[in-house]
Motif scaffolding. Structure first.
Motif, PDB file in Angstrom:
ATOM      1  N   GLN A 208       5.293  18.181  67.242  1.00 53.40           N
ATOM      2  CA  GLN A 208       5.778  17.145  66.342  1.00 53.40           C
ATOM      3  C   GLN A 208       5.190  17.266  64.938  1.00 53.40           C
ATOM      4  O   GLN A 208       5.361  16.367  64.112  1.00 53.40           O
ATOM      5  CB  GLN A 208       5.488  15.765  66.939  1.00 53.40           C
ATOM      6  CG  GLN A 208       6.275  15.506  68.221  1.00 53.40           C
ATOM      7  CD  GLN A 208       6.056  14.130  68.803  1.00 53.40           C
ATOM      8  OE1 GLN A 208       5.160  13.393  68.386  1.00 53.40           O
ATOM      9  NE2 GLN A 208       6.872  13.754  69.783  1.00 53.40           N
ATOM     10  N   GLY A 209       4.534  18.389  64.677  1.00 56.40           N
ATOM     11  CA  GLY A 209       4.060  18.670  63.335  1.00 56.40           C
ATOM     12  C   GLY A 209       2.650  18.229  63.025  1.00 56.40           C
ATOM     13  O   GLY A 209       2.161  18.439  61.904  1.00 56.40           O
ATOM     14  N   HIS A 210       1.960  17.655  63.994  1.00 53.98           N
ATOM     15  CA  HIS A 210       0.566  17.229  63.789  1.00 53.98           C
ATOM     16  C   HIS A 210      -0.348  18.364  64.269  1.00 53.98           C
ATOM     17  O   HIS A 210      -1.000  18.273  65.316  1.00 53.98           O
ATOM     18  CB  HIS A 210       0.297  15.938  64.549  1.00 53.98           C
ATOM     19  CG  HIS A 210       1.266  14.837  64.223  1.00 53.98           C
ATOM     20  ND1 HIS A 210       1.346  14.261  62.974  1.00 53.98           N
ATOM     21  CD2 HIS A 210       2.225  14.227  64.987  1.00 53.98           C
ATOM     22  CE1 HIS A 210       2.291  13.338  62.977  1.00 53.98           C
ATOM     23  NE2 HIS A 210       2.839  13.303  64.188  1.00 53.98           N
ATOM     24  N   HIS A 211      -0.385  19.417  63.484  1.00 56.59           N
ATOM     25  CA  HIS A 211      -0.994  20.657  63.951  1.00 56.59           C
ATOM     26  C   HIS A 211      -2.500  20.548  64.164  1.00 56.59           C
ATOM     27  O   HIS A 211      -3.042  21.111  65.122  1.00 56.59           O
ATOM     28  CB  HIS A 211      -0.670  21.800  62.972  1.00 56.59           C
ATOM     29  CG  HIS A 211       0.794  22.001  62.780  1.00 56.59           C
ATOM     30  ND1 HIS A 211       1.655  22.242  63.822  1.00 56.59           N
ATOM     31  CD2 HIS A 211       1.570  21.962  61.661  1.00 56.59           C
ATOM     32  CE1 HIS A 211       2.888  22.370  63.372  1.00 56.59           C
ATOM     33  NE2 HIS A 211       2.866  22.196  62.062  1.00 56.59           N
ATOM     34  N   GLU A 212      -3.185  19.825  63.280  1.00 53.56           N
ATOM     35  CA  GLU A 212      -4.633  19.711  63.443  1.00 53.56           C
ATOM     36  C   GLU A 212      -4.975  18.872  64.664  1.00 53.56           C
ATOM     37  O   GLU A 212      -5.938  19.170  65.378  1.00 53.56           O
ATOM     38  CB  GLU A 212      -5.275  19.116  62.189  1.00 53.56           C
ATOM     39  CG  GLU A 212      -6.800  19.251  62.174  1.00 53.56           C
ATOM     40  CD  GLU A 212      -7.264  20.685  62.433  1.00 53.56           C
ATOM     41  OE1 GLU A 212      -8.216  20.856  63.237  1.00 53.56           O
ATOM     42  OE2 GLU A 212      -6.674  21.641  61.869  1.00 53.56           O
ATOM     43  N   ASP A 213      -4.178  17.832  64.938  1.00 50.82           N
ATOM     44  CA  ASP A 213      -4.385  17.045  66.154  1.00 50.82           C
ATOM     45  C   ASP A 213      -4.179  17.922  67.387  1.00 50.82           C
ATOM     46  O   ASP A 213      -4.899  17.788  68.385  1.00 50.82           O
ATOM     47  CB  ASP A 213      -3.410  15.870  66.197  1.00 50.82           C
ATOM     48  CG  ASP A 213      -3.757  14.786  65.185  1.00 50.82           C
ATOM     49  OD1 ASP A 213      -4.923  14.756  64.730  1.00 50.82           O
ATOM     50  OD2 ASP A 213      -2.868  13.987  64.856  1.00 50.82           O
TER      51      ASP A 213
END
Length: 254
Positions: A208-213
């Motif tokens: 969903q694009g929250h790559h660091e998470d």
């Protein structure tokens, strides 16, 4: 044997306890106790990545059970083979074992065994990329678990159904289901469910694009898997992190 099983069959520490219990059962010439040690021992070996030891324990249990085992033992052996094959990547063999276990569970009236094998079938289909069949099996398992009060299994199905909704539909509700299942596992100390939920949540965050998470979640999985001797998930998290860094598709949870 009971104490060893309570530790958790996917906890690497369980292997030593189960081996001690198995030796005591052998000394007592207690065949049923040996089988009851060998089944979770095969599962534990599979979860720790020791394919040969897992299959050897499973085969020994089968030999002790004989050609006409008790019905519950027959179904448990199929369930365990499916799980071991899943861990070591023998997906087609494992899928067939889980399907046979589910059908026998239904035939013999073992609602839990039918439901848990259906859950495992759902996980096989998910890993093989067949989301439609995965959803159908998981939904069936969820309904049986709900109707019979199998709460842990109900949350296990919720976790994977939520993952499918979140990945395929971008559903925030699906993500919330994973978090709910994760919290349940954490509150009750269900390590395998906790680690799988954390892994799935990390994959969803990344998708969903929250790559660091996503990266943070996978590092938590590495830490937990290392702490509990779960080499299966250590490898999965390492592969997922490497894929993210290389800009490649992230492997499905397993």
């Amino acid at each position: 044997a009971d104490s060893a099983r309570k530790v958790g069959v996917v906890d690497g520490r369980a292997i030593g306890l189960l081996r001690e219990a198995l030796e005591l059962a052998r000394q007592a010439n207690d065949v049923q106790a040996q089988i009851r040690c060998l089944i979770p021992l095969a599962h534990s070996y599979g979860g720790s990545g020791d394919r040969d030891a897992a299959l050897a324990a499973l085969e020994e249990a089968r030999e002790l059970a004989g050609d006409t085992p008790d019905r519950i033992i027959e179904v448990e052996l199929l369930k365990t083979e499916a799980l071991v094959r899943y861990y070591v990547g023998d997906l087609q063999i494992g899928l067939e074992a889980a399907h046979r276990g589910m059908e026998l569970g239904k035939e013999y009236g073992f609602a839990y065994e039918a439901a848990v094998n259906a859950h495992n079938l759902g996980e096989f289909h998910l890993r093989l990329g067949d989301y439609k069949r995965a959803f159908a099996m998981l939904r069936y398992s969820y309904d049986v678990a709900r109707d019979h009060g199998f709460v842990k299994l109900q949350y296990g199905n919720m976790r994977v159904l939520g993952f499918i909704d979140a990945v395929k539909l971008g559903s925030e509700e699906g993500r919330a289901k994973i978090i709910e299942a994760w919290n349940y596992a954490r509150e009750h100390g269900y390590v395998w469910d906790l680690v799988q939920a954390r892994y799935m949540l990390a994959i969803v965050d990344h998708a969903q694009g929250h790559h660091e998470d996503g990266r943070t979640g996978l590092r938590e999985v590495l830490q937990l898997a290392g702490e509990y001797g779960m080499q299966h998930y250590e490898r999965a998290a390492e592969e997922a992190l490497a894929a993210i860094e290389a800009g490649l598709p992230v492997p499905m949870p397993s």
